[in-house]
Design an enzyme around this catalytic site. Sequence first.
Site, PDB file in Angstrom:
ATOM      1  N   LYS A 109     -13.873   3.265  -4.936  1.00  0.00           N
ATOM      2  CA  LYS A 109     -13.920   3.510  -3.584  1.00  0.00           C
ATOM      3  C   LYS A 109     -13.507   5.118  -3.464  1.00  0.00           C
ATOM      4  O   LYS A 109     -13.051   5.618  -4.434  1.00  0.00           O
ATOM      5  CB  LYS A 109     -12.656   2.574  -3.058  1.00  0.00           C
ATOM      6  CG  LYS A 109     -11.322   2.879  -3.681  1.00  0.00           C
ATOM      7  CD  LYS A 109     -10.191   3.336  -3.157  1.00  0.00           C
ATOM      8  CE  LYS A 109     -10.249   4.815  -3.149  1.00  0.00           C
ATOM      9  NZ  LYS A 109      -9.035   5.429  -3.217  1.00  0.00           N
ATOM     10  N   HIS A 119      -8.856  -1.493  -6.121  1.00  0.00           N
ATOM     11  CA  HIS A 119      -7.816  -1.907  -7.035  1.00  0.00           C
ATOM     12  C   HIS A 119      -6.596  -2.857  -6.503  1.00  0.00           C
ATOM     13  O   HIS A 119      -5.905  -3.326  -7.398  1.00  0.00           O
ATOM     14  CB  HIS A 119      -7.220  -0.937  -8.147  1.00  0.00           C
ATOM     15  CG  HIS A 119      -6.369   0.162  -7.671  1.00  0.00           C
ATOM     16  ND1 HIS A 119      -6.696   1.165  -6.835  1.00  0.00           N
ATOM     17  CD2 HIS A 119      -5.049   0.111  -7.652  1.00  0.00           C
ATOM     18  CE1 HIS A 119      -5.417   1.832  -6.549  1.00  0.00           C
ATOM     19  NE2 HIS A 119      -4.389   1.216  -6.972  1.00  0.00           N
ATOM     20  N   LYS A 138      -4.050  -6.248  -8.083  1.00  0.00           N
ATOM     21  CA  LYS A 138      -2.636  -6.607  -8.362  1.00  0.00           C
ATOM     22  C   LYS A 138      -2.120  -8.079  -8.457  1.00  0.00           C
ATOM     23  O   LYS A 138      -2.768  -8.725  -7.379  1.00  0.00           O
ATOM     24  CB  LYS A 138      -1.984  -5.695  -7.321  1.00  0.00           C
ATOM     25  CG  LYS A 138      -2.152  -3.906  -7.018  1.00  0.00           C
ATOM     26  CD  LYS A 138      -1.190  -3.393  -6.152  1.00  0.00           C
ATOM     27  CE  LYS A 138      -1.377  -1.670  -6.083  1.00  0.00           C
ATOM     28  NZ  LYS A 138      -1.013  -1.164  -7.235  1.00  0.00           N
ATOM     29  N   GLU A 165       4.137   6.963  -0.516  1.00  0.00           N
ATOM     30  CA  GLU A 165       3.874   7.629  -1.882  1.00  0.00           C
ATOM     31  C   GLU A 165       4.669   8.752  -1.888  1.00  0.00           C
ATOM     32  O   GLU A 165       4.667   9.581  -0.883  1.00  0.00           O
ATOM     33  CB  GLU A 165       2.481   7.894  -2.035  1.00  0.00           C
ATOM     34  CG  GLU A 165       1.379   6.561  -2.236  1.00  0.00           C
ATOM     35  CD  GLU A 165       0.117   6.983  -2.889  1.00  0.00           C
ATOM     36  OE1 GLU A 165       0.225   6.736  -3.940  1.00  0.00           O
ATOM     37  OE2 GLU A 165      -0.585   7.434  -2.198  1.00  0.00           O
ATOM     38  N   HIS A 167      -7.826  -0.034   0.543  1.00  0.00           N
ATOM     39  CA  HIS A 167      -6.682  -0.863   0.106  1.00  0.00           C
ATOM     40  C   HIS A 167      -5.987  -1.590   1.195  1.00  0.00           C
ATOM     41  O   HIS A 167      -5.848  -2.659   1.144  1.00  0.00           O
ATOM     42  CB  HIS A 167      -5.739  -0.087  -0.568  1.00  0.00           C
ATOM     43  CG  HIS A 167      -6.256   0.818  -1.767  1.00  0.00           C
ATOM     44  ND1 HIS A 167      -7.305   0.305  -2.805  1.00  0.00           N
ATOM     45  CD2 HIS A 167      -5.904   1.992  -2.227  1.00  0.00           C
ATOM     46  CE1 HIS A 167      -7.665   1.349  -3.526  1.00  0.00           C
ATOM     47  NE2 HIS A 167      -6.720   2.279  -3.262  1.00  0.00           N
ATOM     48  N   LYS A 174       1.066  10.944   1.619  1.00  0.00           N
ATOM     49  CA  LYS A 174       1.505  11.514   0.323  1.00  0.00           C
ATOM     50  C   LYS A 174       2.864  12.192   0.395  1.00  0.00           C
ATOM     51  O   LYS A 174       3.212  12.611   1.825  1.00  0.00           O
ATOM     52  CB  LYS A 174       0.424  12.573   0.046  1.00  0.00           C
ATOM     53  CG  LYS A 174      -1.077  11.916  -0.441  1.00  0.00           C
ATOM     54  CD  LYS A 174      -0.878  11.110  -1.780  1.00  0.00           C
ATOM     55  CE  LYS A 174      -2.249  10.483  -2.074  1.00  0.00           C
ATOM     56  NZ  LYS A 174      -2.224   9.417  -3.053  1.00  0.00           N
TER      57      LYS A 174
HETATM   58  C1  BG6 Z   1      -5.715   5.379  -5.134  1.00  0.00           C
HETATM   59  C2  BG6 Z   1      -5.752   6.232  -4.339  1.00  0.00           C
HETATM   60  O1  BG6 Z   1      -7.114   4.435  -4.880  1.00  0.00           O
HETATM   61  O2  BG6 Z   1      -4.637   4.485  -4.709  1.00  0.00           O
HETATM   62  C3  BG6 Z   1      -4.480   7.077  -4.586  1.00  0.00           C
HETATM   63  O3  BG6 Z   1      -6.940   7.290  -4.438  1.00  0.00           O
HETATM   64  C4  BG6 Z   1      -3.327   6.469  -4.518  1.00  0.00           C
HETATM   65  O4  BG6 Z   1      -4.407   8.437  -3.535  1.00  0.00           O
HETATM   66  C5  BG6 Z   1      -3.437   5.044  -5.399  1.00  0.00           C
HETATM   67  O5  BG6 Z   1      -2.293   7.264  -4.986  1.00  0.00           O
HETATM   68  C6  BG6 Z   1      -2.428   4.294  -5.175  1.00  0.00           C
HETATM   69  O6  BG6 Z   1      -2.369   3.132  -6.209  1.00  0.00           O
HETATM   70  P1  BG6 Z   1      -1.303   2.379  -6.666  1.00  0.00           P
HETATM   71  O7  BG6 Z   1      -1.884   1.303  -7.651  1.00  0.00           O
HETATM   72  O8  BG6 Z   1      -0.482   3.454  -7.563  1.00  0.00           O
HETATM   73  O9  BG6 Z   1      -0.248   1.895  -5.817  1.00  0.00           O
END
Ligand code: BG6
Length: 487
Positions: A151, A181, A185, A219, A243, A329
């Site tokens: 993605k 992804h 989870k 994040e 996501h 971010k």
């Molecule tokens: C990714 C994004 O798909 O997912 C990132 O491109 C992001 O920017 C990340 O930090 C977050 O994934 P996780 O599994 O660490 O929550």
Amino acid sequence: MSKVSPAVGPKHPQLVVLLGATGDLSQRKLLPGLFHLVSRGFIPSCRIVGVSLDLLDADAFREFARRAVEQFTSRKICDAAWTRFAAHLEYVPLSAGPVALRQLVQQCEADLGDVTKRLLYLSVPPNAALPAIRLLQEAELTTNSHIIMEKPFGVDLESAILLNRHLHDVFQEDQIFRIDHFLGKEAAQNILAFRFANGLFEPIWNRNFIDHVQIDVPETLGLGRRGNFYEATGAYRDMVVTHLFQILGFMAMEPPTALEPAPISEEKNKVFRSMLPIDPRNVVRGQYIGYRTEEGVDPESDTETFVALKCMIDNWRWAGVPFFLRTGKRLAEGQRIISIAFREPPKSMFPAGSGVGAQGPDHLTFDLADASKMSLSFYGKRPGPGMRLDKLSLQFAMHDTDRIGEVLEAYERLILDAMRGDHTLFTTAEGIERLWALSMPLLEAPPPVRLYPSGSWGPKSIHQLVAPHAWRLPFERAWRGPTPSVM
Ligand code: BG6
């Protein structure tokens, strides 16, 4: 090291072609994940052919992979296991062209035997997806293979349709695995178990009992080495259209007839069909101060590093229930939660000063971390005379079970599924195109970005967006830590 039952892994040896092998995702997740899967015996035998722009040879790639695994795995690395894994790694630079790639793959497949399957992993940004597909076609690697597409899938509706069309010129739909992804989870899959394996919550999982929902993924991370990718992508395309909407799909869908790919996709896609287009007036875009001086970023950049929005699902289960989504971010905390606020009961029977309702509604909260948690908050009587109420909670933490060591990281789980040809946790062309269609009003007329300081919770206007409600994060009461084991 303990070996796993072969039933969960692929039956046949795997030849993995990893495009974007030296990129950020490969470093953080794919190489450490493949190392874990191989060393724990999930994959019977394999070769991994790395491909990228960097001019490396196989040994330099092995060295690169070792550093990546050391830096990004939280598990112990055993030297013998590493040496075995490193022998599976090969590399060819992109500039060597399709013939060199084909020859290396054929050589590896000859070592692996006749029944080898191919997994083509496109860990490349959206603008490199079509050239990568062309390369695979010219290298004649597309038959007998599964392809994982990273993605964001396209950057808007038109590019997603085009990408799907080109993919379908080369691959059958059942060869294609569009990865998100978050769906890999454990905690995301647990939403399905929680909702549909219990009689307690599903009857109240609707607009009659639920007031609003928050899907909140702040994040603390910045851009790392991803300035170029991020500048062209931004928080909405990187996180929301992928996501956060997929998690919303699991949270909001009707019970599927079976936990199988077609019924699950059908129910998720029905949610997406009922979602109202994203109204730019219900969106806050932010950018952290200092973003414009990051490497790879335009000094006048309008890219958002933060986004918060309200969306609505106009169906019988959810009409009138706002879903608030937020991610960004360089925020104050790293969290991944779904928080469900229940409607409040009548309060007049409680004496003045009892504290009923004073700490907000009852909440059901899911923490989507690998070591997942869940909490249900409610009011209860404070011990002693009179009727004073306190906010209490029931909590479950995966850490407190003896199964925590069995958790697979999201990418590991999904790579195994793609090798086995299981589409259950992957997204579909229809679903993705619908989400882009819903996003077009926002992408065509985005509100201005507002600056926010690193370490904050985003621009101030996020509070107006949820009013009269409030963001759950930062939590008033922190999650309880793991329970110390009883002696
Ligand atoms: C990714 C994004 O798909 O997912 C990132 O491109 C992001 O920017 C990340 O930090 C977050 O994934 P996780 O599994 O660490 O929550």
